[in-house]
Design an enzyme around this catalytic site. Structure first.
Site, PDB file in Angstrom:
ATOM      1  N   HIS A 114      -0.945  10.194   9.509  1.00  0.00           N
ATOM      2  CA  HIS A 114      -0.659  10.803   8.206  1.00  0.00           C
ATOM      3  C   HIS A 114      -1.622  11.961   8.042  1.00  0.00           C
ATOM      4  O   HIS A 114      -2.817  11.810   8.276  1.00  0.00           O
ATOM      5  CB  HIS A 114      -0.834   9.778   7.086  1.00  0.00           C
ATOM      6  CG  HIS A 114      -0.205  10.219   5.806  1.00  0.00           C
ATOM      7  ND1 HIS A 114      -0.690  11.275   5.065  1.00  0.00           N
ATOM      8  CD2 HIS A 114       0.893   9.767   5.140  1.00  0.00           C
ATOM      9  CE1 HIS A 114       0.073  11.445   3.997  1.00  0.00           C
ATOM     10  NE2 HIS A 114       1.046  10.546   4.020  1.00  0.00           N
ATOM     11  N   GLU A 137       9.233  14.889   0.137  1.00  0.00           N
ATOM     12  CA  GLU A 137       8.130  14.778   1.102  1.00  0.00           C
ATOM     13  C   GLU A 137       8.468  15.644   2.304  1.00  0.00           C
ATOM     14  O   GLU A 137       9.592  16.156   2.420  1.00  0.00           O
ATOM     15  CB  GLU A 137       7.926  13.314   1.511  1.00  0.00           C
ATOM     16  CG  GLU A 137       7.381  12.462   0.371  1.00  0.00           C
ATOM     17  CD  GLU A 137       7.230  11.000   0.743  1.00  0.00           C
ATOM     18  OE1 GLU A 137       6.131  10.478   0.591  1.00  0.00           O
ATOM     19  OE2 GLU A 137       8.205  10.377   1.181  1.00  0.00           O
ATOM     20  N   TRP A 154       0.813  -1.230   0.000  1.00  0.00           N
ATOM     21  CA  TRP A 154       0.000   0.000   0.000  1.00  0.00           C
ATOM     22  C   TRP A 154       0.839   1.269   0.000  1.00  0.00           C
ATOM     23  O   TRP A 154       0.312   2.369  -0.096  1.00  0.00           O
ATOM     24  CB  TRP A 154      -0.907   0.019   1.250  1.00  0.00           C
ATOM     25  CG  TRP A 154      -2.121  -0.828   1.135  1.00  0.00           C
ATOM     26  CD1 TRP A 154      -2.226  -2.070   0.580  1.00  0.00           C
ATOM     27  CD2 TRP A 154      -3.448  -0.491   1.602  1.00  0.00           C
ATOM     28  NE1 TRP A 154      -3.513  -2.536   0.685  1.00  0.00           N
ATOM     29  CE2 TRP A 154      -4.287  -1.585   1.305  1.00  0.00           C
ATOM     30  CE3 TRP A 154      -3.983   0.611   2.242  1.00  0.00           C
ATOM     31  CZ2 TRP A 154      -5.641  -1.598   1.634  1.00  0.00           C
ATOM     32  CZ3 TRP A 154      -5.329   0.600   2.572  1.00  0.00           C
ATOM     33  CH2 TRP A 154      -6.147  -0.495   2.260  1.00  0.00           C
ATOM     34  N   HIS A 199      -1.255   5.996  10.778  1.00  0.00           N
ATOM     35  CA  HIS A 199      -0.506   5.583   9.581  1.00  0.00           C
ATOM     36  C   HIS A 199       0.672   4.673   9.887  1.00  0.00           C
ATOM     37  O   HIS A 199       0.903   3.702   9.191  1.00  0.00           O
ATOM     38  CB  HIS A 199      -0.012   6.847   8.886  1.00  0.00           C
ATOM     39  CG  HIS A 199       0.730   6.613   7.617  1.00  0.00           C
ATOM     40  ND1 HIS A 199       0.152   6.029   6.517  1.00  0.00           N
ATOM     41  CD2 HIS A 199       2.020   6.913   7.249  1.00  0.00           C
ATOM     42  CE1 HIS A 199       1.043   5.969   5.526  1.00  0.00           C
ATOM     43  NE2 HIS A 199       2.181   6.478   5.959  1.00  0.00           N
ATOM     44  N   ARG A 233       8.753   9.492  12.616  1.00  0.00           N
ATOM     45  CA  ARG A 233       9.475   8.971  11.442  1.00  0.00           C
ATOM     46  C   ARG A 233       9.506   9.994  10.302  1.00  0.00           C
ATOM     47  O   ARG A 233       8.486  10.599   9.955  1.00  0.00           O
ATOM     48  CB  ARG A 233       8.774   7.710  10.943  1.00  0.00           C
ATOM     49  CG  ARG A 233       9.325   7.136   9.665  1.00  0.00           C
ATOM     50  CD  ARG A 233       8.506   5.955   9.236  1.00  0.00           C
ATOM     51  NE  ARG A 233       7.174   6.363   8.891  1.00  0.00           N
ATOM     52  CZ  ARG A 233       6.698   6.431   7.651  1.00  0.00           C
ATOM     53  NH1 ARG A 233       7.468   6.111   6.628  1.00  0.00           N
ATOM     54  NH2 ARG A 233       5.469   6.803   7.420  1.00  0.00           N
ATOM     55  N   ARG A 261       5.559  15.505   9.512  1.00  0.00           N
ATOM     56  CA  ARG A 261       4.161  15.071   9.604  1.00  0.00           C
ATOM     57  C   ARG A 261       3.464  15.389  10.910  1.00  0.00           C
ATOM     58  O   ARG A 261       2.272  15.660  10.930  1.00  0.00           O
ATOM     59  CB  ARG A 261       4.132  13.549   9.472  1.00  0.00           C
ATOM     60  CG  ARG A 261       3.978  13.180   8.085  1.00  0.00           C
ATOM     61  CD  ARG A 261       3.800  11.730   7.941  1.00  0.00           C
ATOM     62  NE  ARG A 261       4.187  11.480   6.567  1.00  0.00           N
ATOM     63  CZ  ARG A 261       4.430  10.310   6.073  1.00  0.00           C
ATOM     64  NH1 ARG A 261       4.330   9.257   6.833  1.00  0.00           N
ATOM     65  NH2 ARG A 261       4.755  10.177   4.826  1.00  0.00           N
TER      66      ARG A 261
HETATM   67  C1  SIN Z   1       3.098   8.790   1.570  1.00  0.00           C
HETATM   68  O1  SIN Z   1       3.131   8.484   0.385  1.00  0.00           O
HETATM   69  O2  SIN Z   1       2.713   9.886   1.969  1.00  0.00           O
HETATM   70  C2  SIN Z   1       3.512   7.774   2.571  1.00  0.00           C
HETATM   71  C3  SIN Z   1       4.960   7.694   2.640  1.00  0.00           C
HETATM   72  C4  SIN Z   1       5.389   7.237   4.007  1.00  0.00           C
HETATM   73  O3  SIN Z   1       4.556   7.017   4.865  1.00  0.00           O
HETATM   74  O4  SIN Z   1       6.594   7.141   4.223  1.00  0.00           O
END
Ligand code: SIN
Length: 539
Positions: A247, A124, A49, A354, A389, A293
């Site tokens: 998340h 990210e 996923w 998440h 994380r 996050r």
């Molecule tokens: C995401 O695609 O936002 C998830 C990536 C992650 O949880 O490291």
């Protein structure tokens, strides 16, 4: 249910078929026979996923130091720097091997050298550089595909689908002489309606995380914390389970269950807006949408509480439609199924559970406190993630640590246990009488965690959760001992255990740090920097 047949004997028993389990199995198969036990289909894993990708130092403007710094910063003072350096340092070599196995990551023309290809790195939250290797927005599925293909042609690996690990077998538990060690596991084969005993010289937990312990999660149904619960029941220490990562952007739609909108959407320019259309992240952090996050999820939670809205909106409509569809084909297609055209419409999103940053305490080779028992991937707590994380560091950790665990065992070559192993005893257990007990308790646990142990906590809410979970645990234990085991009952028993451990760890930490935010102790306490919350079974 019949009495168990004699044990199935292997050199290595792996529970879980995501990146950690498959990587370990492929490497260990050089030295011995591997049983790969997975509770659903072999491709049903959290890995499958994963949308975003796998973080690694790859681009010309990136360095080990920068990736280490970003990881430590996201981890809010609780990462183990030696572990961070070691895992990040090994990343490129392990990812190279994954590519040799056939995993394909997106590439593009190198702007500096026309005609040459280079990897297309995305970005990210929390990353100061582009360093996330990805396969469109379905990176985990591509990695899983490549690993499963390799496993299929490996004669030393036997895959047991739809088999469910019940409990670990340790010599202490069966009363065998000598120092304690893990020698196998009881495994439910629902098709045969029996619990089988798998014996092995080493057992590897690669069971992923526990998102299903919360009412809303981005995780698949399998994420019920089985490995943490099994290891804890067997006597291994677990740590830092209060750090549940929410998340920030899970799709908010009445019919969409657990659908993640990858952080890469923000990495590629997506912005968060309130219901009135105004951006708000710059009021919370200078990095705005690209803050780590924990900060983004708390900001969304605070905006939703402030305005009474059910969700906020993620907007990437300012990018060309072709760019959006090309980068995020899965998200585009799935949202369209629910009537949202992400090239024209903002996406309604909410935070959802998440990732489990804590887990079974291990070293870098996956060794737990019980000899013969290893834990790798999300189930483990190595010290890489600390209190939060960094995005896309998890596939990296699973890959590196699974490889190391296999290498450790290839050197150690532990002897199989040759003493007698007791088969599973069904005793007087009968078929479950009221399945409503299972479904009711599932629901109550998940709501309790969502309401009292969510993004923002208080001492009172945590105590309330502790009390409710204590009552539920008693009821579940009684049910477990009186009735024959089913996979639903086993999952319920595990989420109840993990829920208790999350609350137990949260109660131990009298401060706010990373993902653990407690209104009664709103600041980090320097006395708790570098201190893990640890739980070990005492009864
Ligand atoms: C995401 O695609 O936002 C998830 C990536 C992650 O949880 O490291």
């Amino acid at each position: 249910m019949d009495e168990s047949p004699p044990p199935l004997r292997f050199d290595f028993l792996v529970l879980g078929s995501g990146i950690a389990g498959l990587t370990f199995a492929l490497r260990a198969a050089r030295a011995g026979r591997v049983a790969l036990v997975t509770k659903k289909n072999r491709a049903d894993s959290n890995t499958n996923w994963a949308q975003g990708g796998i973080a690694s130092v790859w681009g010309p403007d990136d360095t080990l130091e920068l990736h280490v710094r970003d990881t430590l910063e996201a981890g809010a003072g609780l990462c183990r720097e030696d572990v961070v350096r070691s895992i990040i340092g090994e990343g490129p070599a392990r990812i190279g091997e994954l590519m040799e196995l056939g995993a394909h990551f997106d590439d593009r023309e190198d702007p500096a050298h026309p005609g040459r290809r280079e990897l297309d790195l995305t970005r990210e939250g929390g990353h100061s550089r582009r360093r996330v290797l990805h396969a469109k927005d379905a990176t985990g599925a591509e990695i899983e595909r490549a690993l499963l293909q390799a496993v299929a042609s490996e004669p030393n690996i036997a895959v047991y689908e739809n088999h469910f690990g019940v409990d670990l077998v340790t010599t202490a538990k069966i009363g065998a002489p000598g120092p304690n060690r893990c020698v196998g596991a009881y495994v439910l084969n629902p098709a045969g309606n029996r619990v089988e005993l798998f014996a092995a010289a080493a057992v590897i937990l690669a069971t992923g995380g526990c998102g299903k312990v919360y009412l809303y999660t981005t995780n698949p149904d399998i994420a019920t914390g089985d490995g943490v619960a099994m290891a804890y029941r067997a006597g291994a220490g677990v740590a830092n389970l209060e750090f549940v990562q929410f998340h920030p952007t899970c799709l908010f739609h009445p019919r969409a269950k657990s659908f993640l909108i990858s952080e890469a959407v923000r990495g590629e320019g997506g912005v968060l807006r309130g219901t009135d259309g105004t951006r708000f992240m710059d009021r919370y952090d200078v990095r705005a949408e690209l803050a780590p996050r924990d900060i983004v999820a708390r900001a969304i939670d605070s905006e939703m509480k402030r305005t009474g809205a059910d969700c906020v909106f993620l907007d990437i409509t300012h990018k060309p439609a072709r760019f959006i569809i090309d980068h995020f084909p899965t998200i585009y297609r799935r949202c369209l199924e629910w009537g949202i055209d992400i090239t024209k419409d903002s996406i309604p999103v909410v935070p959802a559970a998440h990732y489990q940053c804590g887990g079974v305490i291990t070293n870098l080779a996956g060794e737990t406190e019980i000899p013969g028992l290893y834990a790798v991937g999300e189930v483990a707590c190595t010290g890489l993630h600390g209190a939060n994380r960094l995005a896309s560091n998890s596939l990296l950790e699973a890959l590196v640590c699974a490889h190391r665990a296999a290498d450790r065992l290839l050197v150690q070559r532990p002897e199989p246990f040759t003493g007698p192993l007791p088969p599973w005893q069904t005793g007087d257990a009968t078929d479950p009488d009221e399945l409503v007990v299972v479904s009711h308790n599932w629901d109550e646990i998940r709501r309790t965690l969502w309401d009292y142990v969510g993004i923002v906590r208080t001492d009172k809410r945590l105590r309330r959760a502790e009390k409710r979970l204590g009552n539920l645990q008693e009821e579940i234990r009684e049910y477990y001992w009186n009735f024959r085991v089913t996979s639903d009952l086993l999952e319920l028993r595990n989420i109840a255990m993990v829920a208790e451990l999350i609350v137990g760890c949260a109660l131990q930490r009298p401060e706010s740090r990373g993902l653990h935010y407690n209104l009664d102790h709103p600041k980090p306490d320097p006395a708790w920097a570098q201190r893990d919350t640890v739980m070990r079974r005492t009864r």
